[in-house]
Design an enzyme around this catalytic site. Structure first.
Site, short mmCIF file in Angstrom:
data_model
loop_
_atom_site.label_atom_id
_atom_site.label_comp_id
_atom_site.label_asym_id
_atom_site.label_seq_id
_atom_site.Cartn_x
_atom_site.Cartn_y
_atom_site.Cartn_z
N ALA A 73 14.78 14.05 -15.27
CA ALA A 73 16.07 14.22 -14.59
C ALA A 73 15.85 13.79 -13.14
O ALA A 73 14.94 14.28 -12.48
CB ALA A 73 16.53 15.67 -14.67
N ILE A 84 10.79 16.02 -13.06
CA ILE A 84 11.65 15.60 -11.95
C ILE A 84 11.35 14.13 -11.65
O ILE A 84 10.19 13.75 -11.46
CB ILE A 84 11.41 16.46 -10.69
CG1 ILE A 84 11.61 17.95 -10.99
CG2 ILE A 84 12.30 15.98 -9.55
CD1 ILE A 84 13.02 18.36 -11.35
N LYS A 85 12.41 13.35 -11.60
CA LYS A 85 12.24 11.91 -11.34
C LYS A 85 12.56 11.65 -9.87
O LYS A 85 13.64 12.04 -9.39
CB LYS A 85 13.23 11.15 -12.23
CG LYS A 85 12.74 9.80 -12.71
CD LYS A 85 13.75 9.30 -13.73
CE LYS A 85 13.43 7.92 -14.21
NZ LYS A 85 14.58 7.32 -14.90
N VAL A 86 11.62 11.04 -9.18
CA VAL A 86 11.83 10.75 -7.75
C VAL A 86 11.58 9.26 -7.52
O VAL A 86 10.77 8.63 -8.22
CB VAL A 86 10.88 11.58 -6.85
CG1 VAL A 86 11.12 13.07 -7.02
CG2 VAL A 86 9.41 11.24 -7.09
#
Ligand code: E4P
Length: 217
Positions: free
Chosen positions: A56, A82-84
């Protein structure tokens, strides 16, 4: 090689998961937009379908705000990654989150040096985009080969998640190069099963079976 479904379409995820073809899911803001659904709601549903990592993506560009968004996202389920983005702020966020035991997928990777930075920041996954590289005339798979070599040179644990996969050749090449994961749209995953000799062979077997006049059940 693990297969992630690159989609927020829960019906597709469910169907492919029944065939054992979904080890995880990746989403991005464009895929959420395409789904037409609420981000948190659809992400929670996906996390209930697959037990593997579900990426996400944060939409903030500054570290403190990325952390605030990540706090909301990681509460959705235990299997959230977590996608950064691959920026200095994204890398700071990656380091902080993985230090706390949260999975992080560093996305929008377009060079081997960027992948090196993601590994140094402790990323769980790095996402090099092969299709978008091909689009601008650079062979995307060369990037995967370079990252594989560099990660193996230094025993980095970061998994290479081949993204922006557009066709079966990308999948084939990613597997030959030893990528850890590939993420592809459901239509590409479905294309992998297709072979004209399988279709013709099945047709011939069924025609001959019909001639025997027998039934199994
Ligand atoms: C996945 O994490 C990426 O966001 C996705 O694979 C990008 O694919 P595209 O280049 O086809 O949009």
């Amino acid at each position: 090689m693990k297969f992630f479904a690159d989609t927020a379409d829960t019906a597709e995820i469910r169907d492919l998961a029944e065939a054992g073809l979904v080890d995880g899911v990746t989403t991005n803001p464009s895929l959420i937009h395409k789904s037409g659904r609420d981000f948190v709601e659809v992400t929670r549903e996906i996390c209930g379908i697959v037990s593997g990592p579900v990426s996400a993506e944060v939409v903030a560009t500054e570290h403190d705000q990325m952390m605030r968004e990540a706090e909301v996202l990681r509460k959705i389920a235990d299997n959230i990654a977590i996608k950064v983005p691959l920026t200095i702020d994204g890398l700071k966020t990656c380091r902080k989150l993985t230090g706390d035991g949260t999975m992080v997928n560093v996305t929008l990777c377009f060079s081997a040096n960027q992948a090196l930075l993601a590994a140094k920041a402790g990323a769980t996954f790095v996402s090099p985009f092969v299709g978008r590289h091909d689009d601008v005339g650079y062979p995307g798979m060369e990037l995967i080969a370079d990252i594989r070599l560099i990660y193996d040179n230094y025993d980095f644990a970061t998994e290479i998640l081949v993204a922006s996969v557009r066709n079966p050749i990308h999948v084939h090449d990613a597997a030959k190069l030893g990528a850890d994961v590939m993420t592809a749209p459901p239509a590409v995953i479905r294309q992998l099963v297709k072979h004209p000799l399988t279709d013709n062979g099945l047709k011939a077997f069924l025609a001959d079976w019909e001639k025997t006049g027998q039934k199994i059940v």
